[in-house]
Design a protein around this motif. Sequence first.
Motif, PDB file in Angstrom:
ATOM      1  N   GLN A  75       0.805  -1.213   0.000  1.00 42.67           N
ATOM      2  CA  GLN A  75       0.000   0.000   0.000  1.00 42.67           C
ATOM      3  C   GLN A  75       0.844   1.273   0.000  1.00 42.67           C
ATOM      4  OE1 GLN A  75      -2.510  -0.565   3.417  1.00 42.67           O
ATOM      5  NE2 GLN A  75      -3.865  -2.032   2.362  1.00 42.67           N
ATOM      6  N   SER A  76       2.145   1.122   0.214  1.00 40.50           N
ATOM      7  CA  SER A  76       3.026   2.278   0.125  1.00 40.50           C
ATOM      8  C   SER A  76       3.249   2.690  -1.321  1.00 40.50           C
ATOM      9  CB  SER A  76       4.375   1.970   0.796  1.00 40.50           C
ATOM     10  OG  SER A  76       4.196   1.692   2.173  1.00 40.50           O
ATOM     11  N   ALA A  77       3.070   1.752  -2.247  1.00 40.35           N
ATOM     12  CA  ALA A  77       3.208   2.086  -3.667  1.00 40.35           C
ATOM     13  C   ALA A  77       2.033   2.960  -4.111  1.00 40.35           C
ATOM     14  CB  ALA A  77       3.271   0.811  -4.509  1.00 40.35           C
ATOM     15  N   THR A  78       2.316   3.901  -4.995  1.00 40.17           N
ATOM     16  CA  THR A  78       1.300   4.861  -5.444  1.00 40.17           C
ATOM     17  C   THR A  78       0.376   4.217  -6.469  1.00 40.17           C
ATOM     18  OG1 THR A  78       2.832   6.691  -5.081  1.00 40.17           O
ATOM     19  CG2 THR A  78       0.926   7.110  -6.499  1.00 40.17           C
ATOM     20  N   ASP A  79      -0.913   4.272  -6.209  1.00 43.56           N
ATOM     21  CA  ASP A  79      -1.901   3.768  -7.164  1.00 43.56           C
ATOM     22  C   ASP A  79      -2.219   4.848  -8.201  1.00 43.56           C
ATOM     23  OD1 ASP A  79      -2.006   1.430  -5.741  1.00 43.56           O
ATOM     24  OD2 ASP A  79      -3.760   2.018  -4.555  1.00 43.56           O
ATOM     25  N   LEU A  80      -2.486   4.421  -9.410  1.00 44.49           N
ATOM     26  CA  LEU A  80      -2.811   5.337 -10.497  1.00 44.49           C
ATOM     27  C   LEU A  80      -4.306   5.255 -10.792  1.00 44.49           C
ATOM     28  CD1 LEU A  80       0.185   4.593 -12.912  1.00 44.49           C
ATOM     29  CD2 LEU A  80       0.003   6.358 -11.139  1.00 44.49           C
ATOM     30  N   GLN A  81      -4.970   6.378 -10.719  1.00 45.58           N
ATOM     31  CA  GLN A  81      -6.400   6.462 -11.034  1.00 45.58           C
ATOM     32  C   GLN A  81      -6.542   7.000 -12.458  1.00 45.58           C
ATOM     33  OE1 GLN A  81      -8.252   8.907  -8.069  1.00 45.58           O
ATOM     34  NE2 GLN A  81      -7.572   7.616  -6.352  1.00 45.58           N
ATOM     35  N   TRP A  82      -7.107   6.193 -13.343  1.00 48.58           N
ATOM     36  CA  TRP A  82      -7.216   6.592 -14.743  1.00 48.58           C
ATOM     37  C   TRP A  82      -8.676   6.674 -15.165  1.00 48.58           C
ATOM     38  CZ3 TRP A  82      -9.880   3.248 -17.831  1.00 48.58           C
ATOM     39  CH2 TRP A  82     -10.004   1.917 -17.389  1.00 48.58           C
ATOM     40  N   GLN A  83      -8.909   7.449 -16.208  1.00 49.86           N
ATOM     41  CA  GLN A  83     -10.252   7.573 -16.772  1.00 49.86           C
ATOM     42  C   GLN A  83     -10.142   7.835 -18.274  1.00 49.86           C
ATOM     43  OE1 GLN A  83     -12.252  10.769 -14.832  1.00 49.86           O
ATOM     44  NE2 GLN A  83     -10.877  12.365 -15.619  1.00 49.86           N
ATOM     45  N   LEU A  84     -11.084   7.297 -18.990  1.00 44.65           N
ATOM     46  CA  LEU A  84     -11.130   7.413 -20.451  1.00 44.65           C
ATOM     47  C   LEU A  84     -12.584   7.590 -20.858  1.00 44.65           C
ATOM     48  CD1 LEU A  84      -9.362   7.208 -23.032  1.00 44.65           C
ATOM     49  CD2 LEU A  84      -9.985   4.776 -23.118  1.00 44.65           C
ATOM     50  N   PRO A 102      -1.843  10.044  -6.522  1.00 40.85           N
ATOM     51  CA  PRO A 102      -1.753  10.559  -5.145  1.00 40.85           C
ATOM     52  C   PRO A 102      -0.292  10.796  -4.763  1.00 40.85           C
ATOM     53  CG  PRO A 102      -3.195   8.651  -5.262  1.00 40.85           C
ATOM     54  CD  PRO A 102      -2.476   8.723  -6.573  1.00 40.85           C
ATOM     55  N   LEU A 103      -0.060  11.837  -4.015  1.00 38.19           N
ATOM     56  CA  LEU A 103       1.289  12.203  -3.616  1.00 38.19           C
ATOM     57  C   LEU A 103       1.607  11.713  -2.207  1.00 38.19           C
ATOM     58  CD1 LEU A 103       1.383  15.877  -4.972  1.00 38.19           C
ATOM     59  CD2 LEU A 103       2.188  13.786  -6.104  1.00 38.19           C
ATOM     60  N   PHE A 104       2.851  11.340  -2.015  1.00 36.53           N
ATOM     61  CA  PHE A 104       3.388  10.981  -0.700  1.00 36.53           C
ATOM     62  C   PHE A 104       2.638   9.799  -0.075  1.00 36.53           C
ATOM     63  CE2 PHE A 104       3.655  15.658  -1.166  1.00 36.53           C
ATOM     64  CZ  PHE A 104       5.017  15.751  -1.429  1.00 36.53           C
ATOM     65  N   SER A 105       2.313   8.799  -0.855  1.00 37.88           N
ATOM     66  CA  SER A 105       1.622   7.613  -0.321  1.00 37.88           C
ATOM     67  C   SER A 105       2.514   6.842   0.648  1.00 37.88           C
ATOM     68  CB  SER A 105       1.189   6.703  -1.468  1.00 37.88           C
ATOM     69  OG  SER A 105       0.297   7.374  -2.328  1.00 37.88           O
ATOM     70  N   GLY A 106       3.790   6.722   0.324  1.00 37.21           N
ATOM     71  CA  GLY A 106       4.706   6.002   1.202  1.00 37.21           C
ATOM     72  C   GLY A 106       4.848   6.650   2.556  1.00 37.21           C
ATOM     73  N   GLU A 107       4.906   7.989   2.606  1.00 38.28           N
ATOM     74  CA  GLU A 107       5.026   8.686   3.881  1.00 38.28           C
ATOM     75  C   GLU A 107       3.791   8.475   4.745  1.00 38.28           C
ATOM     76  OE1 GLU A 107       7.570  10.237   5.102  1.00 38.28           O
ATOM     77  OE2 GLU A 107       8.850   9.886   3.348  1.00 38.28           O
ATOM     78  N   ARG A 108       2.620   8.548   4.141  1.00 42.14           N
ATOM     79  CA  ARG A 108       1.389   8.370   4.919  1.00 42.14           C
ATOM     80  C   ARG A 108       1.230   6.936   5.418  1.00 42.14           C
ATOM     81  NH1 ARG A 108      -0.694  11.358   0.620  1.00 42.14           N
ATOM     82  NH2 ARG A 108      -1.596   9.426  -0.234  1.00 42.14           N
ATOM     83  N   ASN A 109       1.839   5.977   4.743  1.00 41.29           N
ATOM     84  CA  ASN A 109       1.669   4.570   5.105  1.00 41.29           C
ATOM     85  C   ASN A 109       2.790   4.064   6.014  1.00 41.29           C
ATOM     86  OD1 ASN A 109       0.064   2.151   4.721  1.00 41.29           O
ATOM     87  ND2 ASN A 109       1.804   1.322   3.582  1.00 41.29           N
ATOM     88  N   ARG A 110       3.736   4.945   6.365  1.00 45.69           N
ATOM     89  CA  ARG A 110       4.900   4.476   7.117  1.00 45.69           C
ATOM     90  C   ARG A 110       4.506   3.986   8.508  1.00 45.69           C
ATOM     91  NH1 ARG A 110       9.835   8.497   7.155  1.00 45.69           N
ATOM     92  NH2 ARG A 110       9.643   7.919   4.931  1.00 45.69           N
ATOM     93  N   ALA A 111       3.634   4.668   9.194  1.00 46.96           N
ATOM     94  CA  ALA A 111       3.238   4.246  10.547  1.00 46.96           C
ATOM     95  C   ALA A 111       2.486   2.916  10.518  1.00 46.96           C
ATOM     96  CB  ALA A 111       2.380   5.325  11.202  1.00 46.96           C
ATOM     97  N   ALA A 112       1.573   2.760   9.552  1.00 42.57           N
ATOM     98  CA  ALA A 112       0.825   1.500   9.444  1.00 42.57           C
ATOM     99  C   ALA A 112       1.756   0.345   9.119  1.00 42.57           C
ATOM    100  CB  ALA A 112      -0.264   1.627   8.381  1.00 42.57           C
ATOM    101  N   LEU A 113       2.765   0.615   8.292  1.00 46.00           N
ATOM    102  CA  LEU A 113       3.715  -0.445   7.961  1.00 46.00           C
ATOM    103  C   LEU A 113       4.542  -0.844   9.171  1.00 46.00           C
ATOM    104  CD1 LEU A 113       5.104  -2.286   5.955  1.00 46.00           C
ATOM    105  CD2 LEU A 113       6.566  -0.354   5.280  1.00 46.00           C
ATOM    106  N   GLN A 114       4.963   0.117   9.956  1.00 42.51           N
ATOM    107  CA  GLN A 114       5.748  -0.209  11.152  1.00 42.51           C
ATOM    108  C   GLN A 114       4.914  -0.999  12.160  1.00 42.51           C
ATOM    109  OE1 GLN A 114       9.064   0.322  11.536  1.00 42.51           O
ATOM    110  NE2 GLN A 114       8.800  -0.927  13.392  1.00 42.51           N
ATOM    111  N   GLN A 115       3.656  -0.622  12.294  1.00 38.98           N
ATOM    112  CA  GLN A 115       2.775  -1.373  13.191  1.00 38.98           C
ATOM    113  C   GLN A 115       2.583  -2.802  12.704  1.00 38.98           C
ATOM    114  OE1 GLN A 115      -1.081   0.379  13.634  1.00 38.98           O
ATOM    115  NE2 GLN A 115      -1.697  -0.988  15.306  1.00 38.98           N
ATOM    116  N   ALA A 116       2.437  -2.995  11.402  1.00 41.96           N
ATOM    117  CA  ALA A 116       2.306  -4.350  10.861  1.00 41.96           C
ATOM    118  C   ALA A 116       3.574  -5.172  11.094  1.00 41.96           C
ATOM    119  CB  ALA A 116       1.974  -4.283   9.368  1.00 41.96           C
TER     120      ALA A 116
END
Length: 483
Positions: free
Chosen positions: A318-327, A347-361
């Motif tokens: 979940q730290s990897a940035t997902d790409l939302q596309w539309q056509l 989305p920007l800074f996905s890894g930073e926002r997920n760092r705490a959840a990753l450490q808890q896991a």
Amino acid sequence: MPNYPAVAIGRAPAHAPRRARLFLLLPRCFFSALSTLFIATLLWLPLQVRAAVSAAPESAQATSAEPDLLQPESGLTLADALTQLLRNNPQLKLADLTLSDANLALTQASMAPAKTLSLTLDNLTGSADLQNGRQLEAGLTLSSVLERGDRQSQRQALARSVYAQAEVQRRANALAEIAALSDLFIRALTRQQQTELAANALESARAVVADVTARVTQGAAPAAEQWRAEAALLQAEVDLSQWQSERDVLRQQLARYLNPNKNPEAAAMTPLRGDLFRLATLPDYTQTLQALRNSPDHQLLALQAQQQQAQSALTRSQSATDLQWQLGLTWGNERNSTALNAGLSVPLFSGERNRAALQQALNNETRAGLEQQLGEREREQVFFAVWSERQQAAAALSRYQQSLIPLLTRAVRDTRNAYLRGRYGYSEWASAQQALLQAQFQAIDSAARAQLAHTRLEQMSGLALTDDNRHASDQPLTFTQDH
């Protein structure tokens, strides 16, 4: 025109031949017999219908009811009890539902991200140039999310771990239910054996009273000995009543465990069939310890650690940035034109926002690994303690059966003969009888402890532990049922 005589139907004229008259009487006899049969049928049919209606509830009850395995005339064996338990146990049905939910979750985890189809209508109406949809624009857009970090595979791995854990938990629950029933059956059978021994002790006490009374009557013994023998008889009656009460309570508990609707009085009268003193020979400790490490409870500890590892991997993805596309396509009414649209959101800074959840896991993963080590070590310690208890109880039972009880039986016989000849007093005879009775009760207690420990070992290892045949965990518990 010829003049024929008038002839009544069904009656022959006097001058008619005999055969003709019999022929004319046949219809009357036939209709008379038919009327009689019809009346008898009308009288017999309501009686049969009433009997059938009155017997229908009993027949329906006998047909719809399940076969009762607790038959007083035959006795209840452990195999019968286990069969009924595995057929009607609610805990196993709940485990089946949990396993079904885990399977549905696995199916859900295998699905790709949902795709969304959107329809938009701009400038539908308004004022001035926007009236009547002159500048109407219609858009049709397809959008979704492009997951990165192998997210779908990680979800599937976590769902598979949960499913495997539910499957092993079902086996562990089945072993626990079987062990609980076997424990209750052994304790009830032990009380039944103790009650039979107390009944034999009561008969022996009556015989002692008769022998002592005869010697007192002959003047060869004081009256105090008769009083002591009668007091011992009363004590034996009290002991037998207590053993019977405890036996009936355990029988009722066993019956209610199998069938909550069982009549308590009928359950108390249901005897148990089993050989408490027949012990299976265990394989060596190394083999049983290996079976313990492959048991469902050990597997659960490992699967819980694996589940935390899968959760950590999913959180890391979940730290990897997902790409939302539309056509999509856009159509304009004003110029009657069509345009192709495409969009991409990051989305920007996905890894930073997920760092705490990753450490808890990761912390949970480390904690699960430590709990697995502690749990396996504790289970092996308990297994060794139960193994030692079983071996000690089996050795004690062997000493009681082969040495102590035969010696005390001979002592009681010789002491009685010496008492009847006047060489010993009543105290020596009563002391020898009490020692024999105590040894017999201790032998039953040793057999029960060995059987209970054996059942516990089989639950922990998930195998039927015998010297010549060891089955898989779906056929556990080898406590002998029949003589």
